[in-house]
Design a protein around this motif. Sequence first.
Motif, mmCIF file in Angstrom:
data_model
loop_
_atom_site.group_PDB
_atom_site.id
_atom_site.type_symbol
_atom_site.label_atom_id
_atom_site.label_comp_id
_atom_site.label_asym_id
_atom_site.label_seq_id
_atom_site.Cartn_x
_atom_site.Cartn_y
_atom_site.Cartn_z
ATOM 1 N N GLY A 9 47.855 27.818 30.997
ATOM 2 C CA GLY A 9 48.807 26.914 31.612
ATOM 3 C C GLY A 9 48.368 25.465 31.467
ATOM 4 N N ARG A 38 57.765 34.237 36.896
ATOM 5 C CA ARG A 38 57.440 32.870 37.292
ATOM 6 C C ARG A 38 58.076 32.549 38.635
ATOM 7 N NH1 ARG A 38 60.993 29.497 32.743
ATOM 8 N NH2 ARG A 38 63.069 29.920 33.623
ATOM 9 N N ARG A 45 60.358 34.565 43.043
ATOM 10 C CA ARG A 45 59.706 34.917 41.790
ATOM 11 C C ARG A 45 60.724 35.624 40.903
ATOM 12 N NH1 ARG A 45 53.710 37.379 42.068
ATOM 13 N NH2 ARG A 45 53.666 35.616 43.505
ATOM 14 N N THR A 91 59.129 24.604 34.671
ATOM 15 C CA THR A 91 57.988 24.324 35.544
ATOM 16 C C THR A 91 57.898 25.366 36.650
ATOM 17 O OG1 THR A 91 58.054 21.948 35.119
ATOM 18 C CG2 THR A 91 57.024 22.668 37.175
ATOM 19 N N ILE A 93 54.759 28.468 38.535
ATOM 20 C CA ILE A 93 53.542 29.264 38.385
ATOM 21 C C ILE A 93 53.947 30.542 37.651
ATOM 22 C CG2 ILE A 93 51.686 30.496 39.536
ATOM 23 C CD1 ILE A 93 51.992 28.544 41.871
ATOM 24 N N TYR A 94 53.232 30.851 36.594
ATOM 25 C CA TYR A 94 53.533 32.015 35.776
ATOM 26 C C TYR A 94 52.541 33.132 36.094
ATOM 27 C CZ TYR A 94 57.016 29.539 33.054
ATOM 28 O OH TYR A 94 58.156 28.868 32.661
ATOM 29 N N TYR A 95 53.093 34.314 36.368
ATOM 30 C CA TYR A 95 52.282 35.463 36.754
ATOM 31 C C TYR A 95 52.380 36.566 35.714
ATOM 32 C CZ TYR A 95 52.298 33.348 41.406
ATOM 33 O OH TYR A 95 52.148 32.492 42.470
ATOM 34 N N GLN A 115 46.706 36.279 39.154
ATOM 35 C CA GLN A 115 46.640 35.249 40.198
ATOM 36 C C GLN A 115 47.574 34.071 39.913
ATOM 37 O OE1 GLN A 115 44.571 35.381 37.689
ATOM 38 N NE2 GLN A 115 44.330 33.276 36.989
ATOM 39 N N GLY A 116 48.084 34.000 38.682
ATOM 40 C CA GLY A 116 49.037 32.951 38.336
ATOM 41 C C GLY A 116 48.390 31.781 37.632
ATOM 42 N N THR A 117 49.170 31.110 36.787
ATOM 43 C CA THR A 117 48.730 29.904 36.103
ATOM 44 C C THR A 117 49.871 28.893 36.120
ATOM 45 O OG1 THR A 117 47.739 29.026 34.058
ATOM 46 C CG2 THR A 117 49.408 30.741 33.790
ATOM 47 N N GLN A 118 49.542 27.653 36.426
ATOM 48 C CA GLN A 118 50.567 26.620 36.598
ATOM 49 C C GLN A 118 51.022 26.076 35.245
ATOM 50 O OE1 GLN A 118 51.981 25.217 39.596
ATOM 51 N NE2 GLN A 118 53.379 24.299 38.085
ATOM 52 N N THR A 120 53.544 23.013 33.966
ATOM 53 C CA THR A 120 54.317 21.851 34.378
ATOM 54 C C THR A 120 54.876 21.160 33.138
ATOM 55 O OG1 THR A 120 52.900 21.523 36.308
ATOM 56 C CG2 THR A 120 54.311 19.679 35.645
#
Length: 123
Positions: A9, A38, A45, A91, A93-95, A115-118, A120
């Motif tokens: 991310g 996301r 989500r 934009t 958080i992608y899980y 845990q997710g990755t941002q 933007t």
Amino acid sequence: QVRLVESGGGLVQAGGSLRLSCVASGRTLSNNAMGWFRQAPGKEREFVASVDWKGGNKRYADSVKGRFTISRDYAGNTVVLQMNRLEPEDTAIYYCAGGRSSQGVARSTVASWGQGTQVTVSS
């Protein structure tokens, strides 16, 4: 117990690209579908893409069709989401998600989450 760890991310300008990766450890997911979801601020989500256990059957949300590509490696424990022509609306958080079945992943059939990755995207 399976552990999913995302990476890739970051911040990118509209029209740019990012590549997200997710690695499964602890238990193989080679017989399970995997996918990406996301969540944007203030929103639920939502499903983005999924791929079956063989890597051949892929599904995408309408909002990302033609721009995002999901794939998985031969061993089946890494799934990649290539995101092109990114828009500010992407934009979130992608899980990463591991499914209960071998064929696909939906919100109701997710067995494990990363845990997710941002991500933007600036305009």
